[in-house]
Structure formats: C-alpha cells, structure tokens
Scaffold this motif. Structure first.
Motif, PDB file in Angstrom:
ATOM      1  N   GLU A   1      -4.010   6.589  -6.845  1.00  0.00           N
ATOM      2  CA  GLU A   1      -5.116   6.992  -5.993  1.00  0.00           C
ATOM      3  C   GLU A   1      -5.707   5.742  -5.359  1.00  0.00           C
ATOM      4  N   LEU A   2      -5.626   5.664  -4.042  1.00  0.00           N
ATOM      5  CA  LEU A   2      -6.063   4.477  -3.313  1.00  0.00           C
ATOM      6  C   LEU A   2      -7.237   4.819  -2.408  1.00  0.00           C
ATOM      7  N   PRO A   3      -8.158   3.870  -2.227  1.00  0.00           N
ATOM      8  CA  PRO A   3      -9.270   4.116  -1.303  1.00  0.00           C
ATOM      9  C   PRO A   3      -8.774   4.068   0.135  1.00  0.00           C
ATOM     10  N   SER A   4      -9.575   4.573   1.041  1.00  0.00           N
ATOM     11  CA  SER A   4      -9.257   4.489   2.464  1.00  0.00           C
ATOM     12  C   SER A   4     -10.398   3.749   3.158  1.00  0.00           C
ATOM     13  N   PRO A   5     -10.157   2.606   3.734  1.00  0.00           N
ATOM     14  CA  PRO A   5      -8.866   1.933   3.825  1.00  0.00           C
ATOM     15  C   PRO A   5      -8.472   1.305   2.484  1.00  0.00           C
ATOM     16  N   ARG A   6      -7.180   1.067   2.359  1.00  0.00           N
ATOM     17  CA  ARG A   6      -6.642   0.463   1.135  1.00  0.00           C
ATOM     18  C   ARG A   6      -7.122  -0.980   0.996  1.00  0.00           C
TER      19      ARG A   6
ATOM     20  N   ASP B   1      -2.892  -3.576   1.212  1.00  0.00           N
ATOM     21  CA  ASP B   1      -2.003  -2.720   1.997  1.00  0.00           C
ATOM     22  C   ASP B   1      -0.770  -3.516   2.403  1.00  0.00           C
TER      23      ASP B   1
ATOM     24  N   ALA C   1       1.036   4.089  -2.982  1.00  0.00           N
ATOM     25  CA  ALA C   1       0.789   5.493  -2.635  1.00  0.00           C
ATOM     26  C   ALA C   1       1.961   6.359  -3.076  1.00  0.00           C
TER      27      ALA C   1
ATOM     28  N   GLY D   1       0.814  -1.207   0.000  1.00  0.00           N
ATOM     29  CA  GLY D   1       0.000   0.000   0.000  1.00  0.00           C
ATOM     30  C   GLY D   1       0.848   1.259   0.000  1.00  0.00           C
ATOM     31  N   ASP D   2       1.867   1.285   0.849  1.00  0.00           N
ATOM     32  CA  ASP D   2       2.770   2.443   0.880  1.00  0.00           C
ATOM     33  C   ASP D   2       3.504   2.600  -0.448  1.00  0.00           C
TER      34      ASP D   2
END
Length: 117
Positions: free
Chosen positions: A77-82, A85, A72, A68-69
């Motif tokens: 563009e990643l949703p929250s939460p990923r 991850d 990013a 995930g990091d």
C-alpha cells in the motif's frame, strides 16, 4: 575489458527485487541518451551486463529504477504520490577496464547504493 552491472535488493521483504524495470542513460552537456532498457530477473539482477566491450566508455551515467511500480505490483500500500517512485542513481565511469557494479537497495521509504565489483 570492464563491464557495468546492477541488481536490486528489496529490503522491505528481504528478497531480490525481481521484475524491476531499469533504464540506463549516458549523460552529457547536450542531454541524456537512453542506452538500454532491461528488467531484473528472479535473482534481482539484469541477465546481461548493461555495458561491456566497446560500449563501456568513460563518462557520466544514470540508472533509473521503477521502484514504485515494483512495490505496487508486490501489493504494498503506497501513498499518492509515492514517496519512492523512480530512483535515479547518477554515477561516473572513469576506468573502462574495471567492473562497475551499481546495485540498488530499496524499500518504499528509502534507498542506497554502493560501488561493487
């Protein structure tokens, strides 16, 4: 003597996953023990084996990749939460005289692995 190695392939961008943090744990009934932290190089590989020589022991292990990091940092563009991850690959080493190559093929939406040599 065998060794354990890994690499990351970013299938969302069609290139090696450079700069991915990787943690290796041994897993026993008493719990997990962190053995090594590393980061993938420009080829998506850890520059040295994660285990080799006397450190290569039969048993259960986990590789944890900070996917995930990584995505990013690539500007994805990643949703929250990923959705993807921390990717944990749990595997066993039975034969310490063999090479175990455990790669991660990953996108922000899926991942897979296999045993290579």
């Amino acid at each position: 003597m065998g060794k354990l190695s890994t690499h990351v392939l970013d299938i969302a961008h069609g290139r090696p996953g450079a700069g991915v943090k990787v943690a290796l744990f041994s897993v026993a009934p008493e719990g997990k023990v962190l053995l090594k932290m590393d980061m993938t190089n420009s080829d998506g590989r850890c520059s040295t084996p994660l285990l080799e020589g006397d450190s290569m022991k039969a048993g259960q292990y986990e590789l944890v990749f900070n996917a995930g990091d990584y995505f990013a940092a690539q500007g994805v563009e990643l949703p929250s939460p990923r959705f993807i991850d921390l990717v944990t690959l749990a595997f066993g080493i039975a034969h310490t005289d063999e090479n175990y190559h455990v790669p991660l093929v990953v996108s922000p939406w899926s991942y897979s692995t296999y045993r290579g040599s």
